[in-house]
Design a protein around this motif. Structure first.
Motif, PDB file in Angstrom:
ATOM      1  N   MET A  93       0.846  -1.189   0.000  1.00 44.52           N
ATOM      2  CA  MET A  93       0.000   0.000   0.000  1.00 44.52           C
ATOM      3  C   MET A  93       0.885   1.245   0.000  1.00 44.52           C
ATOM      4  SD  MET A  93      -2.984   1.169   2.654  1.00 44.52           S
ATOM      5  CE  MET A  93      -2.204   2.159   3.896  1.00 44.52           C
ATOM      6  N   LYS A  94       0.529   2.203  -0.812  1.00 45.21           N
ATOM      7  CA  LYS A  94       1.248   3.478  -0.851  1.00 45.21           C
ATOM      8  C   LYS A  94       0.849   4.328   0.354  1.00 45.21           C
ATOM      9  CE  LYS A  94       3.222   4.046  -5.086  1.00 45.21           C
ATOM     10  NZ  LYS A  94       4.555   4.528  -5.294  1.00 45.21           N
ATOM     11  N   LEU A  95       1.811   5.092   0.859  1.00 47.40           N
ATOM     12  CA  LEU A  95       1.505   6.014   1.950  1.00 47.40           C
ATOM     13  C   LEU A  95       0.496   7.071   1.512  1.00 47.40           C
ATOM     14  CD1 LEU A  95       4.959   6.474   3.685  1.00 47.40           C
ATOM     15  CD2 LEU A  95       2.981   5.196   4.500  1.00 47.40           C
ATOM     16  N   LEU A  96       0.431   7.355   0.215  1.00 53.40           N
ATOM     17  CA  LEU A  96      -0.557   8.301  -0.297  1.00 53.40           C
ATOM     18  C   LEU A  96      -1.960   7.900   0.149  1.00 53.40           C
ATOM     19  CD1 LEU A  96      -1.578  10.657  -2.001  1.00 53.40           C
ATOM     20  CD2 LEU A  96      -1.354   9.184  -4.025  1.00 53.40           C
ATOM     21  N   GLU A  97      -2.273   6.622   0.111  1.00 55.67           N
ATOM     22  CA  GLU A  97      -3.592   6.146   0.542  1.00 55.67           C
ATOM     23  C   GLU A  97      -3.819   6.437   2.022  1.00 55.67           C
ATOM     24  OE1 GLU A  97      -4.068   2.020  -0.625  1.00 55.67           O
ATOM     25  OE2 GLU A  97      -3.030   2.445  -2.507  1.00 55.67           O
ATOM     26  N   HIS A  98      -2.771   6.265   2.823  1.00 52.47           N
ATOM     27  CA  HIS A  98      -2.885   6.565   4.254  1.00 52.47           C
ATOM     28  C   HIS A  98      -3.139   8.061   4.470  1.00 52.47           C
ATOM     29  CE1 HIS A  98      -2.243   6.283   8.551  1.00 52.47           C
ATOM     30  NE2 HIS A  98      -1.359   7.251   8.445  1.00 52.47           N
ATOM     31  N   PHE A  99      -2.417   8.905   3.744  1.00 59.27           N
ATOM     32  CA  PHE A  99      -2.609  10.357   3.872  1.00 59.27           C
ATOM     33  C   PHE A  99      -4.023  10.755   3.469  1.00 59.27           C
ATOM     34  CE2 PHE A  99       2.197  10.975   2.983  1.00 59.27           C
ATOM     35  CZ  PHE A  99       2.502  10.630   4.290  1.00 59.27           C
ATOM     36  N   GLN A 100      -4.541  10.146   2.412  1.00 58.13           N
ATOM     37  CA  GLN A 100      -5.911  10.456   1.996  1.00 58.13           C
ATOM     38  C   GLN A 100      -6.922  10.017   3.052  1.00 58.13           C
ATOM     39  OE1 GLN A 100      -5.647   8.655  -1.903  1.00 58.13           O
ATOM     40  NE2 GLN A 100      -5.133  10.616  -2.850  1.00 58.13           N
ATOM     41  N   ALA A 101      -6.621   8.917   3.751  1.00 55.17           N
ATOM     42  CA  ALA A 101      -7.485   8.482   4.856  1.00 55.17           C
ATOM     43  C   ALA A 101      -7.437   9.496   6.001  1.00 55.17           C
ATOM     44  CB  ALA A 101      -7.075   7.095   5.344  1.00 55.17           C
ATOM     45  N   ILE A 102      -6.281  10.080   6.262  1.00 55.17           N
ATOM     46  CA  ILE A 102      -6.169  11.132   7.291  1.00 55.17           C
ATOM     47  C   ILE A 102      -7.059  12.320   6.904  1.00 55.17           C
ATOM     48  CG2 ILE A 102      -4.623  12.870   8.292  1.00 55.17           C
ATOM     49  CD1 ILE A 102      -2.382  10.724   8.174  1.00 55.17           C
ATOM     50  N   ILE A 103      -6.974  12.738   5.657  1.00 53.81           N
ATOM     51  CA  ILE A 103      -7.775  13.878   5.185  1.00 53.81           C
ATOM     52  C   ILE A 103      -9.269  13.598   5.339  1.00 53.81           C
ATOM     53  CG2 ILE A 103      -8.390  15.224   3.132  1.00 53.81           C
ATOM     54  CD1 ILE A 103      -5.390  14.798   2.256  1.00 53.81           C
ATOM     55  N   ARG A 104      -9.676  12.376   5.050  1.00 49.33           N
ATOM     56  CA  ARG A 104     -11.100  12.004   5.170  1.00 49.33           C
ATOM     57  C   ARG A 104     -11.519  11.775   6.621  1.00 49.33           C
ATOM     58  NH1 ARG A 104      -9.508   8.480   0.910  1.00 49.33           N
ATOM     59  NH2 ARG A 104      -9.520   6.752   2.400  1.00 49.33           N
ATOM     60  N   GLY A 105     -10.580  11.808   7.569  1.00 52.22           N
ATOM     61  CA  GLY A 105     -10.896  11.590   8.970  1.00 52.22           C
ATOM     62  C   GLY A 105     -10.999  10.117   9.343  1.00 52.22           C
ATOM     63  N   GLU A 106     -10.494   9.239   8.496  1.00 55.63           N
ATOM     64  CA  GLU A 106     -10.555   7.803   8.732  1.00 55.63           C
ATOM     65  C   GLU A 106      -9.299   7.254   9.398  1.00 55.63           C
ATOM     66  OE1 GLU A 106     -11.244   6.326   4.803  1.00 55.63           O
ATOM     67  OE2 GLU A 106     -13.216   7.268   4.677  1.00 55.63           O
ATOM     68  N   ALA A 107      -8.273   8.079   9.542  1.00 57.07           N
ATOM     69  CA  ALA A 107      -7.024   7.696  10.209  1.00 57.07           C
ATOM     70  C   ALA A 107      -6.556   8.878  11.037  1.00 57.07           C
ATOM     71  CB  ALA A 107      -5.962   7.303   9.184  1.00 57.07           C
ATOM     72  N   GLU A 108      -5.837   8.577  12.106  1.00 54.39           N
ATOM     73  CA  GLU A 108      -5.321   9.628  12.984  1.00 54.39           C
ATOM     74  C   GLU A 108      -4.183  10.383  12.314  1.00 54.39           C
ATOM     75  OE1 GLU A 108      -6.063  10.716  16.222  1.00 54.39           O
ATOM     76  OE2 GLU A 108      -7.907   9.624  15.782  1.00 54.39           O
ATOM     77  N   PRO A 109      -4.168  11.694  12.448  1.00 49.64           N
ATOM     78  CA  PRO A 109      -3.030  12.464  11.933  1.00 49.64           C
ATOM     79  C   PRO A 109      -1.809  12.238  12.826  1.00 49.64           C
ATOM     80  CG  PRO A 109      -4.543  13.899  13.090  1.00 49.64           C
ATOM     81  CD  PRO A 109      -5.188  12.543  13.053  1.00 49.64           C
ATOM     82  N   PRO A 110      -0.629  12.547  12.335  1.00 47.43           N
ATOM     83  CA  PRO A 110       0.572  12.423  13.163  1.00 47.43           C
ATOM     84  C   PRO A 110       0.464  13.298  14.413  1.00 47.43           C
ATOM     85  CG  PRO A 110       1.149  12.843  10.875  1.00 47.43           C
ATOM     86  CD  PRO A 110      -0.336  13.016  10.993  1.00 47.43           C
ATOM     87  N   ALA A 111       1.118  12.869  15.464  1.00 41.93           N
ATOM     88  CA  ALA A 111       1.062  13.588  16.739  1.00 41.93           C
ATOM     89  C   ALA A 111       1.512  15.039  16.606  1.00 41.93           C
ATOM     90  CB  ALA A 111       1.904  12.861  17.786  1.00 41.93           C
ATOM     91  N   VAL A 112       2.512  15.308  15.786  1.00 43.52           N
ATOM     92  CA  VAL A 112       3.003  16.679  15.639  1.00 43.52           C
ATOM     93  C   VAL A 112       1.919  17.594  15.054  1.00 43.52           C
ATOM     94  CG1 VAL A 112       4.056  16.404  13.338  1.00 43.52           C
ATOM     95  CG2 VAL A 112       4.989  18.085  14.951  1.00 43.52           C
ATOM     96  N   SER A 113       1.063  17.043  14.202  1.00 48.24           N
ATOM     97  CA  SER A 113      -0.036  17.853  13.657  1.00 48.24           C
ATOM     98  C   SER A 113      -0.958  18.328  14.764  1.00 48.24           C
ATOM     99  CB  SER A 113      -0.851  17.049  12.637  1.00 48.24           C
ATOM    100  OG  SER A 113      -0.093  16.767  11.506  1.00 48.24           O
ATOM    101  N   ARG A 114      -1.269  17.421  15.670  1.00 54.14           N
ATOM    102  CA  ARG A 114      -2.146  17.781  16.789  1.00 54.14           C
ATOM    103  C   ARG A 114      -1.429  18.747  17.731  1.00 54.14           C
ATOM    104  NH1 ARG A 114      -2.706  12.258  16.338  1.00 54.14           N
ATOM    105  NH2 ARG A 114      -1.625  11.897  18.306  1.00 54.14           N
ATOM    106  N   LEU A 115      -0.155  18.512  17.985  1.00 53.36           N
ATOM    107  CA  LEU A 115       0.608  19.363  18.895  1.00 53.36           C
ATOM    108  C   LEU A 115       0.684  20.804  18.391  1.00 53.36           C
ATOM    109  CD1 LEU A 115       2.527  19.632  21.389  1.00 53.36           C
ATOM    110  CD2 LEU A 115       4.394  19.154  19.789  1.00 53.36           C
TER     111      LEU A 115
END
Length: 160
Positions: free
Chosen positions: A1-23
């Motif tokens: 699986m490409k990380l691009l798919e994971h990033f798109q899941a973050i944008i859709r709210g289906e995966a947690e963003p990296p901790a630094v984003s929240r910080l």
């Protein structure tokens, strides 16, 4: 699986963003092959003594956009690290400003890549421009597959 798919899941709210984003308070809004955009609304916690956004905050969001832009080209057995970063600050961003950090891959080789990022304000004016060199890394088998890029890494670059 490409990380691009994971990033798109973050944008859709289906995966947690990296901790630094929240910080820091920035969030990914767009991800395509070789490009990623983050947005940040500047508030008081982001300011330096003169009252504008601290350069380190701008550098952090630019680094995230550039690194993730490169990450869109990798699969989930790989990750990256920034090995060099340069940023020019061109105008202040005051509390209330909505910034967009538009990261892109300029050139990608087997191990190293050159990336750039423009940080623009709500009027489309350039606030900062950054460039970085990022290095491809191979994940250690001990890294959990649902935590891309966060834990232990094999410190050798991939050779393919």
């Amino acid at each position: 699986m490409k990380l691009l798919e994971h990033f798109q899941a973050i944008i859709r709210g289906e995966a947690e963003p990296p901790a630094v984003s929240r910080l820091v308070g920035f969030h990914m809004t767009e991800a395509g092959e070789g490009t990623v955009t983050f947005e940040l609304e500047v508030d008081e916690r982001h300011t330096s003594p003169p009252g504008s956004a601290h350069g380190g905050i701008l550098c952090d969001v630019a680094d995230a956009a550039m690194g993730c832009a490169y990450g869109t080209l990798l699969d989930d057995s790989e990750t990256w690290t920034t090995v060099e970063l340069k940023i020019n600050y061109l105008r202040p961003a005051w509390p209330g400003a909505r910034l967009r950090a538009e990261g892109r891959v300029v050139n990608s080789g087997r191990t190293l890549a050159l990336t750039e990022c423009d940080v623009v304000n709500g009027e489309g004016k350039l606030v900062a421009r950054a460039s970085s060199t990022v290095m491809r890394l191979t994940r250690s088998p001990a890294v959990e597959p649902d935590r891309p890029g966060l834990d232990r890494l094999d410190d050798t670059a991939t050779s393919s």
